[in-house]
Design an enzyme around this catalytic site. Sequence first.
Site, PDB file in Angstrom:
ATOM      1  N   ASP A  24      34.199  42.114  41.440  1.00  0.00           N
ATOM      2  CA  ASP A  24      35.059  43.152  42.010  1.00  0.00           C
ATOM      3  C   ASP A  24      35.805  43.836  40.870  1.00  0.00           C
ATOM      4  O   ASP A  24      35.755  43.407  39.722  1.00  0.00           O
ATOM      5  CB  ASP A  24      36.038  42.567  43.035  1.00  0.00           C
ATOM      6  CG  ASP A  24      36.994  41.545  42.436  1.00  0.00           C
ATOM      7  OD1 ASP A  24      36.614  40.863  41.462  1.00  0.00           O
ATOM      8  OD2 ASP A  24      38.114  41.421  42.938  1.00  0.00           O
ATOM      9  N   GLU A  89      38.803  38.603  43.215  1.00  0.00           N
ATOM     10  CA  GLU A  89      39.576  38.016  42.133  1.00  0.00           C
ATOM     11  C   GLU A  89      40.720  38.918  41.715  1.00  0.00           C
ATOM     12  O   GLU A  89      41.826  38.453  41.472  1.00  0.00           O
ATOM     13  CB  GLU A  89      38.651  37.750  40.939  1.00  0.00           C
ATOM     14  CG  GLU A  89      39.289  36.961  39.811  1.00  0.00           C
ATOM     15  CD  GLU A  89      39.952  37.814  38.744  1.00  0.00           C
ATOM     16  OE1 GLU A  89      40.666  37.252  37.908  1.00  0.00           O
ATOM     17  OE2 GLU A  89      39.786  39.050  38.736  1.00  0.00           O
TER      18      GLU A  89
END
Length: 166
Positions: A24, A89
């Site tokens: 991400d 994350e």
Amino acid sequence: MPNIIASFDGGRPGRHLVLNGHIDAFPVGDGFGWTQDPWAAALVDGKIYGRGAADMKCGTTVSIMAYALLHRIKERLGGKLTLTAVSDEETFGPWGARYLMDHHKEVLGDCLLNGEPGSPLTVRFGEKGPLWLEFTVLTKGAHGAYTHYSGSASKIAMQLAARSSP
């Protein structure tokens, strides 16, 4: 929030190494402060601009390549190799590494290598894990116009935090 897990055993027993990265990227926000379109993946003056160009597509790519290359010679290796590429994350969310730790214990290894960006001259040994504390400060309390009647829970909490700092 997909997570990708791949794992193989070597040709003989040994330790378990985990290669970890995240897939991400930090949210763009309102776009203020960007010198290039964050979604364009532009190459300008020898530099790559775009989401994840620095954090952490390079490190994750290296982990994937290392995993693929080591898989080719797995019978000559000892132990186990696991690759984890996680989402969620950048926003400290519950669906990435935390989810794997809680629900997929098979990804827990003896050592983890993570290619977060930094200097190529620096190897960092990460903490054993964050320590999150939650506590409640109880005070007698008072009306907002009479705050001097009681200790401030916010001020007491800050004094506790300041005392515990190194």
